[in-house]
Design a protein around this motif. Structure first.
Motif, short mmCIF file in Angstrom:
data_model
loop_
_atom_site.label_atom_id
_atom_site.label_comp_id
_atom_site.label_asym_id
_atom_site.label_seq_id
_atom_site.Cartn_x
_atom_site.Cartn_y
_atom_site.Cartn_z
N LEU A 85 21.08 11.35 24.65
CA LEU A 85 22.36 11.95 24.25
C LEU A 85 22.48 13.38 24.77
CD1 LEU A 85 22.55 10.45 20.71
CD2 LEU A 85 24.38 10.34 22.40
N LYS A 86 23.72 13.76 25.08
CA LYS A 86 24.02 15.08 25.61
C LYS A 86 24.88 15.85 24.61
CE LYS A 86 24.14 13.15 30.28
NZ LYS A 86 24.95 12.96 31.52
N ARG A 87 24.80 17.18 24.70
CA ARG A 87 25.58 18.02 23.78
C ARG A 87 27.06 17.67 23.82
NH1 ARG A 87 23.01 22.74 21.93
NH2 ARG A 87 20.98 23.13 22.89
N GLY A 88 27.55 17.37 24.99
CA GLY A 88 28.98 17.09 25.14
C GLY A 88 29.42 15.79 24.49
N GLU A 89 28.46 15.06 23.96
CA GLU A 89 28.81 13.79 23.32
C GLU A 89 28.99 13.93 21.82
OE1 GLU A 89 25.52 11.63 25.33
OE2 GLU A 89 27.11 10.29 26.04
N THR A 90 28.99 15.15 21.32
CA THR A 90 29.36 15.37 19.93
C THR A 90 30.81 14.93 19.75
OG1 THR A 90 27.81 17.16 19.53
CG2 THR A 90 29.80 17.12 18.19
N ALA A 91 31.03 14.03 18.81
CA ALA A 91 32.36 13.47 18.63
C ALA A 91 32.39 12.62 17.37
CB ALA A 91 32.76 12.62 19.83
N VAL A 92 33.59 12.23 16.99
CA VAL A 92 33.76 11.19 15.99
C VAL A 92 33.87 9.87 16.76
CG1 VAL A 92 35.17 10.26 14.13
CG2 VAL A 92 34.88 12.74 14.37
N TYR A 93 33.08 8.91 16.36
CA TYR A 93 33.05 7.62 17.03
C TYR A 93 33.76 6.58 16.16
CZ TYR A 93 30.00 9.46 20.61
OH TYR A 93 29.50 10.19 21.66
N TYR A 94 34.61 5.81 16.82
CA TYR A 94 35.44 4.83 16.12
C TYR A 94 35.16 3.42 16.62
CZ TYR A 94 38.30 8.86 14.76
OH TYR A 94 38.73 10.05 14.26
N CYS A 95 35.12 2.50 15.72
CA CYS A 95 35.02 1.08 16.03
C CYS A 95 36.44 0.50 16.12
CB CYS A 95 34.23 0.40 14.92
SG CYS A 95 34.04 -1.38 15.10
N ASN A 96 36.65 -0.37 17.08
CA ASN A 96 37.97 -0.94 17.32
C ASN A 96 37.85 -2.45 17.52
OD1 ASN A 96 39.75 -1.78 19.99
ND2 ASN A 96 40.95 -0.67 18.46
N ALA A 97 38.76 -3.18 16.91
CA ALA A 97 38.83 -4.63 17.09
C ALA A 97 40.24 -4.98 17.56
CB ALA A 97 38.53 -5.35 15.78
N VAL A 98 40.32 -5.79 18.59
CA VAL A 98 41.63 -6.15 19.12
C VAL A 98 41.67 -7.61 19.53
CG1 VAL A 98 41.04 -5.39 21.46
CG2 VAL A 98 43.43 -5.46 20.76
N LEU A 99 42.80 -8.23 19.28
CA LEU A 99 43.02 -9.62 19.67
C LEU A 99 44.39 -9.71 20.32
CD1 LEU A 99 41.93 -12.51 19.67
CD2 LEU A 99 43.05 -12.84 17.46
N GLY A 100 44.46 -9.36 21.59
CA GLY A 100 45.72 -9.37 22.32
C GLY A 100 46.79 -8.59 21.60
N ASN A 101 47.96 -9.21 21.46
CA ASN A 101 49.07 -8.57 20.74
C ASN A 101 49.09 -8.94 19.26
OD1 ASN A 101 50.09 -7.32 23.08
ND2 ASN A 101 51.14 -9.22 23.67
N LEU A 102 48.08 -9.67 18.84
CA LEU A 102 48.09 -10.16 17.45
C LEU A 102 47.55 -9.17 16.46
CD1 LEU A 102 47.02 -13.87 18.01
CD2 LEU A 102 49.31 -12.91 17.83
N GLY A 103 46.77 -8.21 16.94
CA GLY A 103 46.26 -7.26 15.97
C GLY A 103 45.27 -6.28 16.56
N THR A 104 45.36 -5.04 16.13
CA THR A 104 44.41 -3.99 16.51
C THR A 104 44.01 -3.27 15.24
OG1 THR A 104 45.42 -3.67 18.68
CG2 THR A 104 44.03 -1.91 17.84
N PHE A 105 42.71 -3.11 15.06
CA PHE A 105 42.21 -2.50 13.84
C PHE A 105 41.20 -1.42 14.19
CE2 PHE A 105 44.35 -5.54 11.29
CZ PHE A 105 44.28 -6.75 11.97
N TRP A 106 41.15 -0.41 13.33
CA TRP A 106 40.25 0.73 13.53
C TRP A 106 39.40 0.97 12.30
CZ3 TRP A 106 39.98 3.28 18.14
CH2 TRP A 106 41.02 3.08 19.05
N GLY A 107 38.19 1.43 12.54
CA GLY A 107 37.37 1.95 11.47
C GLY A 107 37.75 3.38 11.20
N PRO A 108 37.25 3.96 10.12
CA PRO A 108 37.59 5.34 9.74
C PRO A 108 36.93 6.38 10.64
CG PRO A 108 35.99 4.46 8.23
CD PRO A 108 36.39 3.32 9.11
N GLY A 109 35.90 5.97 11.39
CA GLY A 109 35.19 6.90 12.26
C GLY A 109 33.94 7.44 11.61
N ILE A 110 33.01 7.83 12.47
CA ILE A 110 31.76 8.40 12.00
C ILE A 110 31.35 9.52 12.93
CG2 ILE A 110 30.25 6.79 13.26
CD1 ILE A 110 28.52 6.76 10.65
N GLN A 111 30.84 10.60 12.34
CA GLN A 111 30.49 11.78 13.12
C GLN A 111 29.12 11.62 13.77
OE1 GLN A 111 32.34 14.80 13.56
NE2 GLN A 111 30.73 15.20 15.08
N VAL A 112 29.06 11.96 15.05
CA VAL A 112 27.79 12.10 15.77
C VAL A 112 27.75 13.51 16.33
CG1 VAL A 112 26.41 11.35 17.74
CG2 VAL A 112 27.61 9.65 16.34
#
Length: 116
Positions: A85-112
Motif C-alpha cells: 500500500l502507498k500513502r496516496g491510497e488513503t481513501a474511503v473504500y466502497y463496495c458496489n453491486a450492479v446488475l445491468g439496469n436492474l439495480g445498483t447498490f452501495w455499501g456505506p464505505g470504510i476508511q483505509v
C-alpha cells in the motif's frame, strides 16, 4: 432490504497489506457484478476493481500487480486484497453491486489510512 457491509479497513503502514471484505444481503449475490471503489480526500470516487458474476476480473492500472479482487458466492462476499500500500491510497473504500439496469447498490464505505 439490500445491504452491503464493508469490513477490514483501518490504519496500515506504507508497504503493508490488508484485506477488505464486503458481505451482501437481500440480493441474489451470484448474479451480480461486484466492484470496489475508492474516494480519496478532495477527489472523485473512482473504480479500482471489478469482478463479474462469472468471475472475470479487472483492476485499475494504478493497482495492477499489487491488489486482487475475489468473490465467494457461498458466503455472499467479495474481497479486496491490497498489498504494498502507498500513502496516496488513503481513501474511503466502497463496495458496489450492479446488475445491468436492474439495480445498483452501495455499501456505506470504510476508511483505509496509509500512514506511518
Amino acid at each position: 432490504q439490500v445491504q452491503l457491509v464493508e469490513s477490514g479497513g483501518g490504519l496500515v503502514q506504507p508497504g503493508g497489506s490488508l484485506r477488505l471484505s464486503c458481505v451482501a444481503s437481500g440480493i441474489i449475490f451470484r448474479i451480480y457484478n461486484m466492484a470496489w471503489y475508492r474516494q480519496a480526500p478532495g477527489k472523485q470516487r473512482e473504480r479500482v476493481a471489478h469482478i463479474a458474476s462469472g468471475g472475470s476480473t479487472n483492476d485499475a492500472d494504478s493497482v495492477k500487480g499489487r491488489c486482487t479482487i475475489s468473490r465467494d458466492n457461498a458466503k455472499n462476499t467479495v474481497y479486496r486484497q491490497k498489498n504494498s500500500l502507498k500513502r496516496g491510497e488513503t481513501a474511503v473504500y466502497y463496495c458496489n453491486a450492479v446488475l445491468g439496469n436492474l439495480g445498483t447498490f452501495w455499501g456505506p464505505g470504510i476508511q483505509v489510512s496509509v500512514s506511518v
